[in-house]
Scaffold this active site. Structure first.
Site: not given
Length: 371
Positions: A143, A216-217, A258-259, A278, A293, A296
């Site tokens: 980042d 969660s970002m 969360e998993m 976002y 994400k 993916q």
């Protein structure tokens, strides 16, 4: 080869970032250690994702062939935000550096290569050069420091030490403007674990149009208040947002805790569209290249909905909206649902990423010229 990774992540946590995959590849090359820092009693007040690892703090453990250590202190240095408190911030950081964990110093002295992930890690560069000047020093720019609101002390330190590092590895060309103009900058994009395809079945969905959001970002719950009300025929699946169910969500919104990363894969592969909600209108442009994400979603040929700035070079597979603008959200979702399932890029293997980080001079196409 012996490697040391310094990060504010922890290799043992469920939540996976790029540095986890880099570390896994390093472990294939030799002894690898992962030192997790900036954790203290303050972290327990901020929902730190490493909270579940508290019983393992200040203990060396082996996880998937990587030696791990979570350094917990009474207090850790942080961004004080107020200019007039800057001397206090400087004091906290200097104390943190001058009283390092003995585990960290021992691992520094034993390393052939030290990886500093963006965030607090670069403050330890001088200590590495003092204890082990022969080690390669590699900065992993996950980042931009300003984008993640890093303390002024860290940014000032990074600007000073960056030109001295072996390599500055940027995940996107859009990061270049905020980096020191030195000749050791390289653009090395995110890698990808192609084996995820083996863990993405069967479908967890029953029927209909399913939209998925993972992570969660900068999570924007307002997106789903609008989307669920305007698209009652779509089932929205929110995984690991960290914010729970919100008032205003329709009955067509399912919220999951969360998993582990692997368990999210069927939800992604078998969804109709993917969402990267976002919340900021000013999300950094580099997320168009670095968002895991979105990478993916692209791998599984999933049309994606995301804020306009991070559509990037992927306008055929990503559909942009303006956060807070209901009509633009509706238009983006409609376009994504109607879009064909295609992929526009072939990511590198993580082994190829690590090879470039360790020996960037061997790859002419990744070097950024100095100004």
């Amino acid at each position: 080869m012996k490697s040391l990774v310094i990060s504010a992540h922890d290799y043992r946590s469920h939540r996976k970032a790029g540095i986890h995959f880099v570390t896994a590849e390093l472990a294939k090359l030799g002894a690898t250690r992962f030192f997790s820092c900036q954790y203290s009693l303050l972290s327990q007040l901020k929902s730190d994702p490493r909270a579940s690892l508290l019983p393992l703090a200040n203990r060396k453990t082996l996880h998937n062939n990587v030696e791990c250590y979570l350094w917990k202190t009474l207090i850790h240095p942080f961004n004080v935000r107020k200019f007039y408190l800057r001397p206090f911030e400087d004091f906290l950081f200097r104390r943190y550096i001058t009283h390092p964990s003995p585990v960290l110093t021992a691992w520094m002295m034993d390393a052939d290569a030290v990886f500093f992930e963006s965030g607090i890690a670069p403050i330890f560069f001088d200590l590495v050069k003092q204890l082990n000047p022969r080690a390669k020093t590699i900065y992993v720019a996950s980042d931009d420091l300003a984008a993640i609101n890093t303390a002024a002390y860290v940014r000032t330190t990074f600007d000073r030490v960056a030109p001295q590092m072996t390599a500055l590895c940027l995940k996107s060309r859009f990061m270049a403007d905020s980096m020191p103009q030195s000749s050791n900058r390289y653009v090395i994009p995110h890698g990808f674990d192609f084996s995820v395809a083996e863990h993405a079945d069967p479908s967890p969905y029953q029927h209909g149009i399913n939209a998925v959001s993972v992570g969660s970002m900068l999570f924007d719950p307002e997106f789903f208040i609008t989307a669920s009300q305007r698209f009652p025929n779509v089932l929205f699946h929110i995984i690991g947002s960290g914010s729970g169910r919100r008032p205003g969500y329709g009955e067509n919104v399912k919220v999951y805790d969360e998993m582990p990363h692997q368990l999210t894969l069927p939800y992604i592969k078998h969804a109709s569209i993917g969402i990267a909600p976002y919340r900021s209108r000013n999300v950094p442009r580099y997320l168009s290249d670095t968002s895991l994400k979105l990478i993916q979603y692209d791998f599984f040929k999933l049309p994606a909905v995301c804020p306009n700035p991070i559509v990037g070079d992927y306008a055929r597979t990503r559909f942009g909206y303006e956060p807070g603008n209901a009509e633009s959200i509706v238009s983006a979702i409609e376009a994504a649902i109607a879009a064909p399932r295609i992929s526009l890029r072939q990511p590198l293997l993580w082994s190829q990423v690590v090879a470039r980080m360790l020996n960037p001079m061997q790859f002419d196409d990744i070097r950024l010229p100095a100004a």
